[in-house]
Design an enzyme around this catalytic site. Structure first.
Site, short mmCIF file in Angstrom:
data_model
loop_
_atom_site.label_atom_id
_atom_site.label_comp_id
_atom_site.label_asym_id
_atom_site.label_seq_id
_atom_site.Cartn_x
_atom_site.Cartn_y
_atom_site.Cartn_z
CD1 TRP A 100 -2.32 -1.89 0.21
CD2 TRP A 100 -2.89 -1.33 2.31
NE1 TRP A 100 -3.38 -2.68 0.60
CE2 TRP A 100 -3.74 -2.37 1.87
CE3 TRP A 100 -3.04 -0.82 3.61
CZ2 TRP A 100 -4.75 -2.90 2.69
CZ3 TRP A 100 -4.05 -1.34 4.42
CH2 TRP A 100 -4.89 -2.37 3.95
CG ASN A 138 -2.26 -1.89 -10.75
OD1 ASN A 138 -2.67 -1.52 -11.84
ND2 ASN A 138 -3.07 -2.24 -9.76
CG ASP A 197 -5.66 1.02 -11.50
OD1 ASP A 197 -5.23 0.01 -10.93
OD2 ASP A 197 -5.63 1.18 -12.74
CG ASP A 228 1.84 -6.50 -6.17
OD1 ASP A 228 1.78 -7.67 -5.74
OD2 ASP A 228 0.90 -5.67 -6.03
CE LYS A 231 -4.99 -10.74 -12.76
NZ LYS A 231 -5.46 -12.06 -12.37
CG HIS A 232 -4.37 -5.77 -11.96
ND1 HIS A 232 -5.72 -5.91 -12.13
CD2 HIS A 232 -3.98 -6.83 -11.21
CE1 HIS A 232 -6.15 -6.99 -11.49
NE2 HIS A 232 -5.10 -7.57 -10.92
CD GLU A 252 0.79 -10.91 -7.76
OE1 GLU A 252 0.14 -11.45 -6.86
OE2 GLU A 252 0.75 -9.68 -7.95
NE ARG A 366 -0.28 -11.85 3.68
CZ ARG A 366 -0.77 -10.81 3.01
NH1 ARG A 366 -1.01 -9.68 3.65
NH2 ARG A 366 -1.03 -10.90 1.73
#
Ligand SMILES: *[C@@H]1O[C@H](CO)[C@@H](O)[C@H](O)[C@H]1NC(C)=O
Ligand SMILES: *[C@@H]1O[C@H](CO)[C@@H](O)[C@H](O)[C@H]1NC(C)=O
Ligand SMILES: *[C@@H]1O[C@H](CO)[C@@H](O)[C@H](O)[C@H]1NC(C)=O
Length: 494
Positions: A100, A138, A197, A228, A231-232, A252, A366
């Site tokens: 984040w 992204n 985004d 990270d 694909k976005h 990824e 985690r």
């Protein structure tokens, strides 16, 4: 063309090619240990970590430095750490995972300082280990401000993406089969909790990212980047980004279809091997599942990817349930890990996997590793150590086991044997409650010599007809190599 100009162009071109090729090939014979920085090691008190609360639990960069013996002791020669930049919080939850971003020019103060990151980098390099840093282009972190609709209204929260034109207008991803929808819309269901985004079509955003990644790699002497949510973002954003980084990149693309993931290897060096992950998990989640699906996937990866050996293989990570949460069978777990360490591609082991942590989906996968006390005698720690010793021993061997694509020699409902160079791997899915299992393999490609299973130290002979019978016990695998080639490996007394 003017000869001098031609020559200087040629020189520039070939040095560019050599640089990037050397970097990817430098990673191909490594094994990577993946760390969630907040959960791996602290420098102070080791408080218990409430996973549900999604708070920072105290792990940091200096903690990693103090535990490099533990990591290197298993034979890893590279680590991948969480994104290092400052993060936002959301309604009492925190960006402890690092995904984040808030200010991409400052180091997350919970993890340490810029100097701490430099110290980690140099501590790794002085051990001959490499540093991979996770990066996110992204999106930024959630705003936590109750924004209503439209473009982010609270862009002042972020550095340097503080202008509304830096973002796509809010929309949710509703159709994962629509690539435009996947690239243009936000992850999350509302502007309040979604991930703003970035408008990666905006040249200003592209320039900021390209110069940022160049600076990150050079300021901290980073050896590789894990990217990270690939694909976005539109595919043709990535070549500029990875060439600015100038080091090995592994992305990824969270998707199991090799035909979908494969083309992304045209725009970066490697990908996390999600297409392999699902059949690998299915082959070992229960006993006697057979290996057809897994073998077929290994073959399908060869036809869909430009360079299968540059993919990163894994059984666990921060986004999926740990393998022991799927089955408690320790033999199946050991076999699945053995494939990760010996199959085609770069092995990636997720922190805690060596201690058989069993957390389910995020956030339960985690866990704080300090809860384990970092034992170096647990079965999987020792198992990983042995296979990594073999990897190191054969790194420069003339039969090139690490860079030779595997050849499948035998499969049944509960066994699979394959060879790479002179390394012979026999995997079992008979399970921990099985007794003795004999796997008979015959191939003219096997070296006619005595082989040692580096896991049990038993020896087996390949007879002149090229056949060998390997005995497995209690569902455990065998990793065999010619005994004569093990000198100096530290394996089985050699
Ligand atoms: C790298 O260092 C330069 C020079 O100090 C600085 O301008 C730049 O912002 C730094 N980049 C990163 C990503 O830390
Ligand atoms: C598994 O073994 C069987 C029997 O030898 C063979 O017919 C089949 O093709 C093998 N499967 C794969 C995927 O190689
Ligand atoms: C790693 O692999 C490369 C390319 O196959 C090889 O040239 C190099 O010697 C290997 N590294 C080591 C340390 O053996």
């Amino acid at each position: 063309m003017h000869v001098k100009l031609f020559l200087s162009l040629l020189t520039a071109l070939s040095s560019a090619l050599v640089t990037s090729a050397a970097t990817a090939s430098q990673w191909k014979n490594r094994t990577i240990y993946q760390i969630v920085t907040d959960r791996f090691a602290t420098t102070g008190a080791q408080s218990s970590c409430n996973l549900d609360a999604r708070q920072y639990c105290g792990g940091n960069l200096r903690g990693i430095i103090q535990k490099l013996d533990y990591i290197q002791g298993m034979g890893f020669d590279a680590i991948w750490i969480s994104p290092v930049v400052s993060n936002t919080d959301l309604q009492g939850q925190t960006g402890y995972h690092g995904y984040w971003s808030k200010d991409i020019y400052s180091i997350n103060p919970h993890f340490g300082t810029a100097d701490d990151l430099k110290a980690l980098s140099s501590a790794l390099h002085s051990r001959g280990m490499l540093l991979m840093v996770d990066v996110v282009a992204n999106h930024m972190g959630p705003q936590d401000k109750g924004a209503s609709t439209g473009t982010s209204q609270y862009t002042s929260l972020y550095t340097p993406f503080s202008d509304p034109s830096h973002y796509h207008n809010f929309c949710t991803i509703t159709n994962y089969n629509d690539q435009n929808n996947v690239e243009q819309c936000w992850l999350g269901s509302s502007p309040q909790d979604g991930l703003p985004d970035l408008n990666t079509e905006n040249p200003a955003v592209v320039n900021l990212w390209n110069s940022w990644i160049k600076g990150l790699v050079s300021n901290y002497t980073v050896d590789g980047i894990r990217i990270d949510t690939v694909k976005h973002v539109r595919k043709d954003f990535w070549p500029g980004f990875v060439s600015s980084a100038g080091v090995y990149s592994i992305g990824e693309v969270f998707q199991g279809d090799p035909a979908y993931v494969g083309p992304y290897q045209q725009v970066m060096d490697g990908l996390l091997n999600y297409p392999l992950y699902y059949p690998l998990t299915r082959a070992f989640q229960k006993t006697n599942q057979g290996f057809n699906e897994l073998i077929n996937m290994v073959n399908s990866i060869r036809t869909n990817f430009k360079d299968p050996m540059a993919l990163g293989n894994f059984l666990e990570n921060q986004d999926n349930p740990r393998f022991p949460s799927i089955t408690s069978d320790t033999a199946l777990n050991t076999n699945a890990i053995t494939y990760v360490l010996t199959g085609d591609g770069i092995p990636i082991i997720y922190y805690g996997e060596e201690q058989r942590y069993a957390g389910g989906n995020d956030p339960y996968n985690r866990e704080a590793l300090w809860g384990s006390g970092y034992p170096t005698n647990s079965p999987l720690y020792v198992h990983i150590q042995k296979v990594n010793k073999l990897r190191k021993k054969v790194q420069s061997a003339s039969d090139a086991p690490l860079s030779t694509p595997l050849t499948s020699l035998y499969n049944s409902s509960n066994a699979w044997a394959f060879k790479k160079g002179n390394m012979l791997v026999v995997l079992s899915s008979a399970g921990q409650n099985s007794g003795t299992q004999t796997v008979s393999i015959s191939s003219s490609s096997l070296p006619v010599t005595q082989m040692t299973d580096i896991l049990s130290c038993s020896t087996f002979n390949v007879n002149s007809g090229g056949s060998i019978s390997v005995t497995l016990n209690k569902g455990l695998p065998a990793v065999l190599y010619p005994t004569s080639g093990l000198g100096g490996s530290g394996l089985c007394g050699r």
